[in-house]
Motif scaffolding. Structure first.
Motif, PDB file in Angstrom:
ATOM      1  N   LEU A  37       0.825  -1.204   0.000  1.00 32.51           N
ATOM      2  CA  LEU A  37       0.000   0.000   0.000  1.00 32.51           C
ATOM      3  C   LEU A  37       0.861   1.255   0.000  1.00 32.51           C
ATOM      4  N   LYS A  38       1.912   1.260   0.804  1.00 34.69           N
ATOM      5  CA  LYS A  38       2.829   2.403   0.844  1.00 34.69           C
ATOM      6  C   LYS A  38       3.519   2.571  -0.508  1.00 34.69           C
ATOM      7  N   LEU A  39       3.937   1.464  -1.088  1.00 39.05           N
ATOM      8  CA  LEU A  39       4.638   1.494  -2.364  1.00 39.05           C
ATOM      9  C   LEU A  39       3.750   2.055  -3.479  1.00 39.05           C
ATOM     10  N   ILE A  40       2.519   1.589  -3.565  1.00 38.21           N
ATOM     11  CA  ILE A  40       1.642   2.072  -4.632  1.00 38.21           C
ATOM     12  C   ILE A  40       1.279   3.541  -4.411  1.00 38.21           C
ATOM     13  N   THR A  41       1.136   3.946  -3.162  1.00 34.15           N
ATOM     14  CA  THR A  41       0.854   5.351  -2.861  1.00 34.15           C
ATOM     15  C   THR A  41       2.029   6.231  -3.283  1.00 34.15           C
ATOM     16  N   GLU A  42       3.240   5.819  -2.960  1.00 28.88           N
ATOM     17  CA  GLU A  42       4.434   6.570  -3.353  1.00 28.88           C
ATOM     18  C   GLU A  42       4.568   6.625  -4.869  1.00 28.88           C
ATOM     19  N   PHE A  43       4.300   5.511  -5.531  1.00 24.95           N
ATOM     20  CA  PHE A  43       4.387   5.449  -6.984  1.00 24.95           C
ATOM     21  C   PHE A  43       3.388   6.406  -7.622  1.00 24.95           C
ATOM     22  N   GLN A  44       2.143   6.364  -7.165  1.00 28.52           N
ATOM     23  CA  GLN A  44       1.113   7.226  -7.732  1.00 28.52           C
ATOM     24  C   GLN A  44       1.444   8.700  -7.495  1.00 28.52           C
ATOM     25  N   LYS A  45       1.955   9.019  -6.318  1.00 32.59           N
ATOM     26  CA  LYS A  45       2.337  10.406  -6.005  1.00 32.59           C
ATOM     27  C   LYS A  45       3.476  10.865  -6.916  1.00 32.59           C
ATOM     28  N   SER A  46       4.484  10.019  -7.065  1.00 35.77           N
ATOM     29  CA  SER A  46       5.625  10.350  -7.912  1.00 35.77           C
ATOM     30  C   SER A  46       5.187  10.500  -9.374  1.00 35.77           C
ATOM     31  N   PHE A  47       4.357   9.595  -9.832  1.00 34.19           N
ATOM     32  CA  PHE A  47       3.844   9.660 -11.207  1.00 34.19           C
ATOM     33  C   PHE A  47       3.096  10.972 -11.437  1.00 34.19           C
ATOM     34  N   GLN A  48       2.246  11.324 -10.486  1.00 28.31           N
ATOM     35  CA  GLN A  48       1.458  12.552 -10.622  1.00 28.31           C
ATOM     36  C   GLN A  48       2.353  13.783 -10.637  1.00 28.31           C
ATOM     37  N   GLN A  49       3.387  13.800  -9.810  1.00 30.34           N
ATOM     38  CA  GLN A  49       4.310  14.933  -9.779  1.00 30.34           C
ATOM     39  C   GLN A  49       5.035  15.088 -11.114  1.00 30.34           C
ATOM     40  N   LEU A  71      10.987   3.113  -8.133  1.00 24.07           N
ATOM     41  CA  LEU A  71       9.652   2.805  -7.614  1.00 24.07           C
ATOM     42  C   LEU A  71       8.890   1.911  -8.584  1.00 24.07           C
ATOM     43  N   GLN A  72       8.997   2.224  -9.872  1.00 23.90           N
ATOM     44  CA  GLN A  72       8.299   1.439 -10.881  1.00 23.90           C
ATOM     45  C   GLN A  72       8.791  -0.008 -10.885  1.00 23.90           C
ATOM     46  N   GLU A  73      10.077  -0.200 -10.737  1.00 28.82           N
ATOM     47  CA  GLU A  73      10.621  -1.563 -10.681  1.00 28.82           C
ATOM     48  C   GLU A  73      10.078  -2.316  -9.477  1.00 28.82           C
ATOM     49  N   LYS A  74       9.982  -1.644  -8.337  1.00 31.94           N
ATOM     50  CA  LYS A  74       9.440  -2.285  -7.136  1.00 31.94           C
ATOM     51  C   LYS A  74       7.961  -2.626  -7.323  1.00 31.94           C
ATOM     52  N   VAL A  75       7.228  -1.722  -7.950  1.00 37.07           N
ATOM     53  CA  VAL A  75       5.811  -1.968  -8.223  1.00 37.07           C
ATOM     54  C   VAL A  75       5.657  -3.170  -9.152  1.00 37.07           C
ATOM     55  N   ASN A  76       6.533  -3.276 -10.134  1.00 38.83           N
ATOM     56  CA  ASN A  76       6.448  -4.360 -11.118  1.00 38.83           C
ATOM     57  C   ASN A  76       6.699  -5.738 -10.525  1.00 38.83           C
ATOM     58  N   VAL A  77       7.360  -5.820  -9.385  1.00 41.09           N
ATOM     59  CA  VAL A  77       7.621  -7.123  -8.778  1.00 41.09           C
ATOM     60  C   VAL A  77       6.774  -7.394  -7.541  1.00 41.09           C
ATOM     61  N   ASP A  78       5.974  -6.427  -7.150  1.00 42.28           N
ATOM     62  CA  ASP A  78       5.104  -6.615  -5.989  1.00 42.28           C
ATOM     63  C   ASP A  78       3.881  -7.424  -6.410  1.00 42.28           C
ATOM     64  N   LYS A  79       3.735  -8.601  -5.845  1.00 42.31           N
ATOM     65  CA  LYS A  79       2.665  -9.520  -6.253  1.00 42.31           C
ATOM     66  C   LYS A  79       1.271  -8.961  -5.977  1.00 42.31           C
ATOM     67  N   ASN A  80       1.087  -8.311  -4.836  1.00 40.19           N
ATOM     68  CA  ASN A  80      -0.232  -7.757  -4.518  1.00 40.19           C
ATOM     69  C   ASN A  80      -0.616  -6.639  -5.473  1.00 40.19           C
ATOM     70  N   ILE A  81       0.331  -5.781  -5.784  1.00 37.87           N
ATOM     71  CA  ILE A  81       0.049  -4.677  -6.704  1.00 37.87           C
ATOM     72  C   ILE A  81      -0.233  -5.218  -8.097  1.00 37.87           C
ATOM     73  N   GLN A  82       0.554  -6.161  -8.550  1.00 34.03           N
ATOM     74  CA  GLN A  82       0.344  -6.722  -9.882  1.00 34.03           C
ATOM     75  C   GLN A  82      -0.984  -7.461  -9.979  1.00 34.03           C
ATOM     76  N   ALA A  83      -1.359  -8.157  -8.921  1.00 29.40           N
ATOM     77  CA  ALA A  83      -2.654  -8.842  -8.907  1.00 29.40           C
ATOM     78  C   ALA A  83      -3.789  -7.821  -8.962  1.00 29.40           C
ATOM     79  N   TYR A  84      -3.626  -6.724  -8.240  1.00 33.16           N
ATOM     80  CA  TYR A  84      -4.623  -5.660  -8.265  1.00 33.16           C
ATOM     81  C   TYR A  84      -4.727  -5.042  -9.659  1.00 33.16           C
ATOM     82  N   PHE A  85      -3.587  -4.713 -10.273  1.00 33.29           N
ATOM     83  CA  PHE A  85      -3.599  -4.128 -11.617  1.00 33.29           C
ATOM     84  C   PHE A  85      -4.246  -5.085 -12.621  1.00 33.29           C
TER      85      PHE A  85
END
Length: 123
Positions: A37-49, A71-85
């Motif tokens: 959850l922290k990772l996806i929040t940071e990613f979305q914030k960074s993307f928006q900036q 951040l994008q690399e971490k998001v790409n390997v996070d199983k929960n985030i990838q399952a959500y996407f």
């Protein structure tokens, strides 16, 4: 039955689909994992900036891009985030299919159960 009642009926039917059930489960898994959850929040914030800076015609420095790429690399390997996407994408495809059928009917090109497998609104 009114249009809004039909829309509520459609919403209820969509809520009961396999795609919606999988999406809700993926959301729960994501919500229950503080790191994801922290990772996806940071990613979305960074993307928006970065997006806001680009839209404003500003240059993005290499440190910001590097941090975003990490951040994008971490998001790409996070199983929960990838399952959500993946679940979100499947549900969005279902919504697009429903929207295509509605548009087809609005154009007077009704989709019947006999031809539904081959019509453009259903495929």
């Amino acid at each position: 039955m009114s249009v809004t009642e039909k829309a509520q009926e459609l919403g209820s039917a969509l809520r009961e689909t396999e795609e919606a059930t999988i999406l809700r489960a993926a959301e729960m898994n994501l919500d229950n994992d503080p790191e994801s959850l922290k990772l996806i929040t940071e990613f979305q914030k960074s993307f928006q900036q970065i997006q806001n800076a680009r839209n404003a015609g500003e240059n993005i420095n290499s440190e910001e891009l590097e941090a975003f790429n990490e951040l994008q690399e971490k998001v790409n390997v996070d199983k929960n985030i990838q399952a959500y996407f993946a679940a979100q994408q499947r549900f969005n495809q279902l919504l697009q299919q429903v929207n295509n059928i509605i548009n087809q009917v609005l154009r007077g090109e009704a989709c019947s159960p006999d031809c539904c497998d081959s019509c453009s609104g259903c495929s």
